[in-house]
Design a protein around this motif. Structure first.
Motif, PDB file in Angstrom:
ATOM      1  N   ALA A   1       1.581   9.557   2.410  1.00  0.00           N
ATOM      2  CA  ALA A   1       1.462   8.182   1.408  1.00  0.00           C
ATOM      3  C   ALA A   1       2.562   8.266   0.698  1.00  0.00           C
ATOM      4  O   ALA A   1       2.966   8.858  -0.036  1.00  0.00           O
ATOM      5  N   THR A   2       3.257   7.044   0.750  1.00  0.00           N
ATOM      6  CA  THR A   2       4.448   6.688  -0.081  1.00  0.00           C
ATOM      7  C   THR A   2       4.916   5.326  -0.281  1.00  0.00           C
ATOM      8  O   THR A   2       4.217   4.344   0.108  1.00  0.00           O
ATOM      9  N   HIS A   3       5.662   5.204  -1.317  1.00  0.00           N
ATOM     10  CA  HIS A   3       6.304   3.875  -1.631  1.00  0.00           C
ATOM     11  C   HIS A   3       7.918   3.666  -1.247  1.00  0.00           C
ATOM     12  O   HIS A   3       8.347   3.088  -1.502  1.00  0.00           O
ATOM     13  N   SER A   4       8.468   5.096  -0.979  1.00  0.00           N
ATOM     14  CA  SER A   4       9.821   5.159  -0.633  1.00  0.00           C
ATOM     15  C   SER A   4      10.411   4.611   0.468  1.00  0.00           C
ATOM     16  O   SER A   4       9.949   5.207   1.528  1.00  0.00           O
TER      17      SER A   4
ATOM     18  N   PRO B   1      12.762   8.158  11.914  1.00  0.00           N
ATOM     19  CA  PRO B   1      12.559   7.580  13.104  1.00  0.00           C
ATOM     20  C   PRO B   1      11.283   7.589  13.844  1.00  0.00           C
ATOM     21  O   PRO B   1      10.660   8.752  14.055  1.00  0.00           O
ATOM     22  N   ASP B   2      10.859   6.294  14.251  1.00  0.00           N
ATOM     23  CA  ASP B   2       9.838   6.373  15.504  1.00  0.00           C
ATOM     24  C   ASP B   2       8.183   6.752  14.733  1.00  0.00           C
ATOM     25  O   ASP B   2       7.551   6.983  15.226  1.00  0.00           O
ATOM     26  N   ALA B   3       8.704   6.668  13.308  1.00  0.00           N
ATOM     27  CA  ALA B   3       7.015   7.005  12.878  1.00  0.00           C
ATOM     28  C   ALA B   3       6.102   5.907  12.750  1.00  0.00           C
ATOM     29  O   ALA B   3       6.605   4.908  12.972  1.00  0.00           O
ATOM     30  N   LYS B   4       5.046   6.143  12.717  1.00  0.00           N
ATOM     31  CA  LYS B   4       3.923   5.220  12.972  1.00  0.00           C
ATOM     32  C   LYS B   4       3.496   4.937  11.345  1.00  0.00           C
ATOM     33  O   LYS B   4       3.459   5.851  10.440  1.00  0.00           O
ATOM     34  N   ILE B   5       3.623   3.418  11.053  1.00  0.00           N
ATOM     35  CA  ILE B   5       3.270   3.082   9.619  1.00  0.00           C
ATOM     36  C   ILE B   5       2.309   2.286   9.801  1.00  0.00           C
ATOM     37  O   ILE B   5       1.982   1.214  10.284  1.00  0.00           O
ATOM     38  N   TYR B   6       1.393   2.685   8.683  1.00  0.00           N
ATOM     39  CA  TYR B   6       0.004   1.644   8.242  1.00  0.00           C
ATOM     40  C   TYR B   6       0.124   1.168   7.145  1.00  0.00           C
ATOM     41  O   TYR B   6       0.291   1.886   6.134  1.00  0.00           O
ATOM     42  N   VAL B   7       0.039  -0.122   7.063  1.00  0.00           N
ATOM     43  CA  VAL B   7       0.016  -0.966   5.728  1.00  0.00           C
ATOM     44  C   VAL B   7      -1.330  -1.020   5.298  1.00  0.00           C
ATOM     45  O   VAL B   7      -2.196  -1.706   5.988  1.00  0.00           O
ATOM     46  N   LEU B   8      -1.727  -0.644   4.065  1.00  0.00           N
ATOM     47  CA  LEU B   8      -3.013  -0.950   3.510  1.00  0.00           C
ATOM     48  C   LEU B   8      -3.111  -2.161   2.454  1.00  0.00           C
ATOM     49  O   LEU B   8      -2.110  -2.236   1.589  1.00  0.00           O
TER      50      LEU B   8
ATOM     51  N   VAL C   1       1.419   3.047   3.541  1.00  0.00           N
ATOM     52  CA  VAL C   1       1.946   2.293   2.616  1.00  0.00           C
ATOM     53  C   VAL C   1       1.153   1.103   2.023  1.00  0.00           C
ATOM     54  O   VAL C   1       0.120   0.918   2.895  1.00  0.00           O
ATOM     55  N   GLY C   2       1.354   0.616   1.027  1.00  0.00           N
ATOM     56  CA  GLY C   2       0.610  -0.390   0.446  1.00  0.00           C
ATOM     57  C   GLY C   2       1.095  -0.513  -1.185  1.00  0.00           C
ATOM     58  O   GLY C   2       1.534   0.497  -1.620  1.00  0.00           O
ATOM     59  N   GLU C   3       0.449  -1.329  -1.902  1.00  0.00           N
ATOM     60  CA  GLU C   3       0.575  -1.381  -3.286  1.00  0.00           C
ATOM     61  C   GLU C   3      -0.337  -0.702  -3.860  1.00  0.00           C
ATOM     62  O   GLU C   3      -1.176  -0.099  -3.286  1.00  0.00           O
ATOM     63  N   ASN C   4      -0.176  -0.301  -5.525  1.00  0.00           N
ATOM     64  CA  ASN C   4      -0.975   0.302  -5.961  1.00  0.00           C
ATOM     65  C   ASN C   4      -2.121  -0.103  -5.926  1.00  0.00           C
ATOM     66  O   ASN C   4      -2.563  -1.288  -6.289  1.00  0.00           O
TER      67      ASN C   4
END
Length: 255
Positions: free
Chosen positions: A197-200, A207-214, A47-50
Motif C-alpha cells: 500500500a503506497t502513495h509513492s 515494471p509490470d506490477a498490478k495496481i489497484y485503486v481504492l 493505492v488511493g486517497e487517505n
C-alpha cells in the motif's frame, strides 16, 4: 506444474459469512464493493486517497495470512493496542500449493513498536538468541526511521518470501525509495512476492506490477500512468510555479 508464485493468489469475501455493510470497515466503498482481488506473482500495489481503505485492507490481508496486526514476522505476537478490525475473519484466501519460507508485514506507523518489542525481548536474561542482530549491526532504535526501514529490507527480507508493506515510503527519501526498489527487484528475482500500500509514484513505477485503486466507486485495476499519483507528480514537476500560483490564487479567493 503450477508456478509456486504467487504464494497468495487471490482473496474474496467468505460466502458463508453474514456481513453488515453499514458497519465499519465494511462500509468503506473499496471494501463494500470487493468481489475478488487477484494478486500479481511479483508485486501488487494498493493505492488511493487517505481514508480510502488501503491500510485497512492490507492489514486484513496480512492478518488473514498469519502476521501480527501491528507488523513483524509470524513470530511477532506483541500488541500495544487492540485497534485492528475483524475484516480478516471475513476473507477467504486462495494460496499456492507451496508455502513461502519466510515473510514480513511492515507497517510504517507501528514499526517503532516492533523495534521496541525486539529490544525488550533481547533484554530478558536467558531468553534465547538475540533478535536484534538479525536486523543488522546497529540496534533499530539507534537508527533514524529511514535507516531502520532499509536495515529491515536489507537484513530480514530473504528469498522465497511474501512481504506486505504499508506505506514504506513514509520514512524514505526519494533516493532511498529508489534503493528500496532495487532491493524489491532483487528479491522478486529470488522467488519473493510483494503486496504494497503506497502513495509513492516512485515505488509505483515498478515494471509490470498490478495496481489497484481504492476510491468511492470501489476497487479498480489500473495502469501506472493512469494513477493520480503519477499525473499529479508529473504536472507539478513540469510546472511547479504555475501549479503553486493556481493553488495560492484559490486560497486567496476562499479568504
Amino acid at each position: 506444474m503450477l508456478a509456486a508464485k504467487p504464494y497468495l493468489r487471490s482473496l474474496q469475501f467468505n460466502p458463508e459469512k453474514t456481513i453488515d455493510f453499514d458497519t465499519y470497515p465494511f462500509s468503506i466503498p473499496a471494501v463494500r464493493e470487493l468481489e475478488q482481488i487477484d494478486f500479481h506473482a511479483d508485486v501488487t500495489f494498493l493505492v488511493g486517497e487517505n481514508g480510502a481503505g488501503k491500510s485497512t485492507l492490507l492489514e486484513a490481508i496480512a492478518v488473514a495470512w498469519g502476521f501480527n496486526a501491528e507488523g513483524g514476522n509470524q513470530n511477532n505476537a506483541f500488541s500495544t493496542a487492540n485497534a485492528h478490525s475483524d475484516l480478516h475473519s471475513y476473507l477467504r484466501t486462495v494460496k499456492s500449493y507451496r508455502r513461502p519460507k519466510t515473510g514480513y508485514f511492515l507497517r510504517a506507523e507501528s514499526f517503532f513498536n516492533v523495534a521496541t518489542s525486539i529490544a525488550e525481548l533481547d533484554a530478558i536474561p536467558g531468553a534465547g538468541p538475540k533478535i536484534g542482530p538479525s536486523y543488522g549491526d546497529k540496534a533499530l532504535h539507534e537508527q533514524s526511521h529511514g535507516e531502520s526501514f532499509l536495515a529491515l529490507l536489507q537484513n530480514k527480507f530473504r528469498p522465497d518470501g511474501i512481504y506486505m508493506l504499508d506505506e514504506p515510503e513514509a520514512a524514505l527519501s526519494p533516493n532511498r525509495q529508489l534503493a528500496a526498489l532495487t532491493i524489491i527487484h532483487r528479491l522478486v528475482q529470488r522467488q519473493c512476492q510483494f503486496i504494497i500500500a503506497t502513495h509513492s509514484p516512485i515505488l509505483l513505477a515498478y515494471p509490470d506490477a498490478k495496481i489497484y485503486v481504492l476510491d468511492h466507486t470501489g476497487l479498480t485495476e489500473t495502469h501506472y500512468k493512469d494513477t493520480e499519483h503519477y499525473a499529479v507528480t508529473r504536472d507539478f514537476l513540469n510546472n511547479p510555479e504555475g501549479i503553486l500560483r493556481h493553488l495560492f490564487a484559490e486560497e486567496n479567493e476562499d479568504d
